[in-house]
Design a protein around this motif. Structure first.
Motif, mmCIF file in Angstrom:
data_model
loop_
_atom_site.group_PDB
_atom_site.id
_atom_site.type_symbol
_atom_site.label_atom_id
_atom_site.label_comp_id
_atom_site.label_asym_id
_atom_site.label_seq_id
_atom_site.Cartn_x
_atom_site.Cartn_y
_atom_site.Cartn_z
ATOM 1 N N ASP A 122 0.830 -1.201 0.000
ATOM 2 C CA ASP A 122 0.000 0.000 0.000
ATOM 3 C C ASP A 122 0.863 1.249 0.000
ATOM 4 O O ASP A 122 1.575 1.533 0.970
ATOM 5 C CB ASP A 122 -0.914 -0.020 1.217
ATOM 6 N N LEU A 123 0.781 2.011 -1.083
ATOM 7 C CA LEU A 123 1.543 3.254 -1.206
ATOM 8 C C LEU A 123 0.802 4.477 -0.665
ATOM 9 O O LEU A 123 1.343 5.579 -0.684
ATOM 10 C CB LEU A 123 1.900 3.505 -2.669
ATOM 11 N N THR A 124 -0.407 4.293 -0.162
ATOM 12 C CA THR A 124 -1.180 5.423 0.334
ATOM 13 C C THR A 124 -0.408 6.271 1.345
ATOM 14 O O THR A 124 -0.398 7.505 1.240
ATOM 15 C CB THR A 124 -2.524 4.947 0.924
ATOM 16 N N PRO A 125 0.287 5.661 2.329
ATOM 17 C CA PRO A 125 1.057 6.492 3.258
ATOM 18 C C PRO A 125 2.202 7.259 2.582
ATOM 19 O O PRO A 125 2.549 8.356 3.014
ATOM 20 C CB PRO A 125 1.614 5.482 4.272
ATOM 21 N N VAL A 126 2.775 6.710 1.521
ATOM 22 C CA VAL A 126 3.823 7.403 0.765
ATOM 23 C C VAL A 126 3.233 8.629 0.080
ATOM 24 O O VAL A 126 3.810 9.718 0.121
ATOM 25 C CB VAL A 126 4.471 6.466 -0.282
ATOM 26 N N LEU A 127 2.087 8.450 -0.548
ATOM 27 C CA LEU A 127 1.440 9.544 -1.267
ATOM 28 C C LEU A 127 0.986 10.651 -0.323
ATOM 29 O O LEU A 127 0.958 11.825 -0.710
ATOM 30 C CB LEU A 127 0.231 9.015 -2.052
ATOM 31 N N ASP A 161 2.516 11.629 2.437
ATOM 32 C CA ASP A 161 3.648 12.327 3.030
ATOM 33 C C ASP A 161 4.327 13.148 1.933
ATOM 34 O O ASP A 161 4.885 12.591 0.990
ATOM 35 C CB ASP A 161 4.625 11.320 3.637
ATOM 36 N N ALA A 162 4.303 14.468 2.049
ATOM 37 C CA ALA A 162 4.794 15.339 0.979
ATOM 38 C C ALA A 162 6.247 15.058 0.613
ATOM 39 O O ALA A 162 6.599 15.009 -0.578
ATOM 40 C CB ALA A 162 4.626 16.809 1.376
ATOM 41 N N ASP A 163 7.110 14.864 1.598
ATOM 42 C CA ASP A 163 8.523 14.615 1.304
ATOM 43 C C ASP A 163 8.721 13.276 0.612
ATOM 44 O O ASP A 163 9.465 13.177 -0.368
ATOM 45 C CB ASP A 163 9.357 14.679 2.586
ATOM 46 N N VAL A 218 8.440 10.729 -6.747
ATOM 47 C CA VAL A 218 8.129 11.335 -8.049
ATOM 48 C C VAL A 218 9.416 11.779 -8.747
ATOM 49 O O VAL A 218 9.564 11.559 -9.962
ATOM 50 C CB VAL A 218 7.137 12.514 -7.895
ATOM 51 N N ASP A 219 10.349 12.358 -8.013
ATOM 52 C CA ASP A 219 11.624 12.760 -8.613
ATOM 53 C C ASP A 219 12.350 11.556 -9.222
ATOM 54 O O ASP A 219 12.896 11.644 -10.325
ATOM 55 C CB ASP A 219 12.524 13.429 -7.578
ATOM 56 N N ALA A 220 12.372 10.439 -8.516
ATOM 57 C CA ALA A 220 13.029 9.232 -9.023
ATOM 58 C C ALA A 220 12.312 8.690 -10.255
ATOM 59 O O ALA A 220 12.950 8.315 -11.247
ATOM 60 C CB ALA A 220 13.100 8.172 -7.924
ATOM 61 N N LEU A 221 10.991 8.650 -10.216
ATOM 62 C CA LEU A 221 10.218 8.187 -11.370
ATOM 63 C C LEU A 221 10.466 9.080 -12.579
ATOM 64 O O LEU A 221 10.647 8.597 -13.699
ATOM 65 C CB LEU A 221 8.722 8.162 -11.035
#
Length: 188
Positions: free
Chosen positions: A35-40, A42-44, A50-53
Motif C-alpha cells: 500500500d503506497l497510500t502512506p507514501v502519497l 507524506d509530501a517529502d 516522483v523525482d526518481a520516477l
C-alpha cells in the motif's frame, strides 16, 4: 531479465521503506498488498518518489507519460507535470465513454481490461513511458503496451515504484527498459 533495472534511487528507496504499508492476504489470501497510500500522503516521501520516477522516465526518452489506473494516475500525472509532458490516463474497462480501444489481460488474482479513448487523440509515433505503482505478474503493463501499440504509439520504458518477486512480471515486458525505484520487494 527484461530490459534494465535501475537501483540508483537510495533516497526514494528509503522513503518507501519507511512509509509503505504491507497488507497480508489482500485482495485475496496469499497476496501481500504493498500500500503506497502512506507514501502519497507524506509530501517529502511523495516528492522523492516522483523525482526518481521522473528521472527514469526522462532517461527512457518519454514524450508522453501513460499512467495506469489507479495509483499510476497519481504518480504518472505528477511525473508528467514535473517533466512538462502530457499524461495519458489508461483506464480500467467501463470507465470511459465509447468509442474506446480495449485490451484484456490476466492479473495474479483474476482478469481485467484496459481502455483509452479511440478518437480523442492521435498517439501514432508517440514515445510513451508507462508509470505504475507495483509490478507483479506484468499483465497490466503488458496489456497497456499492447493497447498503445495498437494505436501506433511506442512504449519506450516502464517505470514502477515496487516489484513483487517470484511472479515473472519483468519477463513479460520484453526488451522494453524497466526501472524499479526500490529493490526492497515483497516475494509472492
Amino acid at each position: 531479465m527484461a530490459g534494465k533495472t535501475q537501483t540508483r534511487f537510495p533516497e526514494a528507496a528509503a522513503a518507501l521503506k519507511e512509509h509503505v504499508r504491507l497488507v497480508p492476504d489482500f485482495p485475496e489470501e496469499g497476496v501481500v498488498f504493498q500500500d503506497l497510500t502512506p507514501v502519497l500522503a507524506d509530501a517529502d516521501a511523495f516528492g522523492t518518489v516522483v523525482d526518481a520516477l521522473a528521472q527514469a522516465a526522462v532517461e527512457d526518452g518519454a514524450d508522453l507519460i501513460g499512467g495506469l489506473d489507479a495509483r499510476g494516475f497519481l504518480l504518472g500525472a505528477a511525473v508528467a507535470y514535473k517533466l512538462g509532458l502530457g499524461v495519458l490516463a489508461i483506464r480500467k474497462q467501463g470507465k470511459l465513454p465509447p468509442p474506446v480501444h480495449t485490451e484484456e489481460y490476466a492479473l495474479e488474482y483474476g482478469t481485467a481490461a484496459l481502455e483509452i479513448p479511440a478518437d480523442a487523440m492521435d498517439l501514432k509515433g508517440r514515445k510513451v513511458v508507462l508509470v505504475d505503482d507495483v509490478l507483479a505478474t506484468g499483465g497490466t503493463l503488458g496489456a497497456a503496451a499492447k493497447l498503445l501499440a495498437s494505436t501506433g504509439a511506442e512504449v519506450v520504458g516502464n517505470v514502477v515504484v515496487l516489484e513483487v518477486d517470484g511472479l515473472g512480471g519483468r519477463e513479460k515486458l520484453g526488451d522494453v527498459p524497466l526501472s524499479v525505484i526500490s529493490q526492497d520487494t515483497v516475494e509472492a
